[in-house]
Design an enzyme around this catalytic site. Structure first.
Site, short mmCIF file in Angstrom:
data_model
loop_
_atom_site.label_atom_id
_atom_site.label_comp_id
_atom_site.label_asym_id
_atom_site.label_seq_id
_atom_site.Cartn_x
_atom_site.Cartn_y
_atom_site.Cartn_z
N HIS A 39 -5.03 -2.21 -0.09
CA HIS A 39 -5.28 -3.56 -0.57
C HIS A 39 -6.49 -4.15 0.16
O HIS A 39 -6.40 -5.23 0.76
CB HIS A 39 -4.04 -4.43 -0.38
CG HIS A 39 -2.90 -4.03 -1.25
ND1 HIS A 39 -1.66 -4.63 -1.18
CD2 HIS A 39 -2.79 -3.10 -2.23
CE1 HIS A 39 -0.84 -4.08 -2.07
NE2 HIS A 39 -1.51 -3.15 -2.72
N HIS B 285 -5.24 -6.22 -7.23
CA HIS B 285 -4.25 -5.26 -6.72
C HIS B 285 -4.78 -4.29 -5.68
O HIS B 285 -4.01 -3.66 -4.98
CB HIS B 285 -3.68 -4.48 -7.92
CG HIS B 285 -2.45 -3.71 -7.62
ND1 HIS B 285 -1.81 -2.93 -8.55
CD2 HIS B 285 -1.72 -3.57 -6.48
CE1 HIS B 285 -0.76 -2.34 -8.03
NE2 HIS B 285 -0.68 -2.72 -6.76
N GLU C 252 4.70 2.82 -6.85
CA GLU C 252 3.47 3.30 -7.49
C GLU C 252 3.43 4.83 -7.63
O GLU C 252 2.39 5.40 -7.93
CB GLU C 252 2.24 2.83 -6.71
CG GLU C 252 2.11 1.34 -6.55
CD GLU C 252 1.92 0.60 -7.88
OE1 GLU C 252 2.04 1.22 -8.95
OE2 GLU C 252 1.68 -0.62 -7.83
N GLY D 134 0.83 -1.20 0.00
CA GLY D 134 0.00 0.00 0.00
C GLY D 134 0.86 1.25 0.00
O GLY D 134 2.05 1.20 0.34
N ASN D 135 0.28 2.36 -0.38
CA ASN D 135 1.01 3.63 -0.41
C ASN D 135 0.04 4.79 -0.31
O ASN D 135 -1.12 4.70 -0.73
CB ASN D 135 1.88 3.73 -1.67
CG ASN D 135 1.27 3.09 -2.88
OD1 ASN D 135 0.44 3.67 -3.56
ND2 ASN D 135 1.65 1.83 -3.14
N HIS E 63 -3.59 4.24 -2.01
CA HIS E 63 -3.67 2.92 -2.65
C HIS E 63 -3.62 1.89 -1.54
O HIS E 63 -2.60 1.74 -0.86
CB HIS E 63 -2.52 2.71 -3.63
CG HIS E 63 -2.40 1.30 -4.11
ND1 HIS E 63 -3.48 0.57 -4.55
CD2 HIS E 63 -1.33 0.47 -4.19
CE1 HIS E 63 -3.08 -0.63 -4.90
NE2 HIS E 63 -1.77 -0.73 -4.69
N GLY F 99 9.32 -0.32 1.09
CA GLY F 99 10.03 -1.23 1.98
C GLY F 99 10.12 -0.81 3.43
O GLY F 99 10.95 -1.33 4.17
#
Length: 216
Positions: free
Chosen positions: A103, A165, A82, A33-34, A101, A52
């Protein structure tokens, strides 16, 4: 656009708060995720979560500032892979100041089952979610995915579902984006429970009847 659009005066702090909220709810995992938000008073750059780094232990100094071409302006870590579709959204949507974003497990499951979300099912979802678009699977982090996301975002929706995704939530500020991300999972849960009982929303039935009348 500008500082008044954000609830806090530190975009990085708001990103950290929201990312931790998403992690606690299980909408992002340790390293997936971001989240991003435009820089205050400068729509040509944005802060984004790094790649990471444990989402539950994120700190403001870990974030990375990028321009819309992906050049690093500040930060020591590698930005999320992303970043391209975040930048693509900011290019085509001047009303969007934050992108999430996540999941979402239930949204993902329904999408894989071919079940599309009906935002009319829940009143609070209908208030915040102004349309949902779907994108067939495209490899994460790719230029192709960024282009597809930008194209869908340009239609004016504030929610996009990516096959296999997760979801993308677009907000005027980061807390609105968080609300949209959470609302999609609530809606998916309602869909799932109705399916378990062999039922469907009465609103969905009404829509289907109206469409049938129009097509006759």
């Amino acid at each position: 656009m500008g500082e008044k659009m954000f609830r806090g005066n530190d975009v990085r702090r708001d990103i950290v708060i929201v990312t931790r909220n998403l992690y606690r709810r299980g909408l992002v995992s340790a390293l997936t995720g971001n989240v991003s938000a435009r820089c205050l008073n400068n729509p040509a750059c944005f802060w984004i979560t790094p790649s990471g780094i444990f989402k539950g232990g994120l700190r403001p100094e870990y974030l990375v500032k990028l321009d819309l071409d992906g050049n690093i302006l500040e930060g020591f870590f590698r930005p999320s892979i992303e970043w391209r579709f975040h930048a693509a959204i900011y290019r085509v949507r001047q009303d969007v100041n934050a992108v999430i974003h996540a999941h979402n497990p239930l949204v993902n499951a329904l999408a894989l089952a071919g079940i599309k979300l009906d935002v009319s099912m829940l009143s609070e979802v209908e208030v915040f979610v102004k349309g949902v678009e779907y994108i067939e699977y495209i490899p994460p982090g790719s230029v192709e995915l960024a282009k597809a996301v930008g194209d869908k975002a340009s239609t004016g929706v504030n929610a996009i579902i990516l096959e296999k995704h997760g979801i993308i939530a677009l907000g005027r500020d980061i807390y609105e984006a968080e609300t949209i991300a959470e609302a999609l999972e609530d809606l998916a849960l309602a869909h799932l429970i109705l399916k378990m009982f062999g039922r469907e929303s009465s609103y969905s039935k009404d829509i289907a009847k109206n469409l049938a009348r129009v097509s006759v």
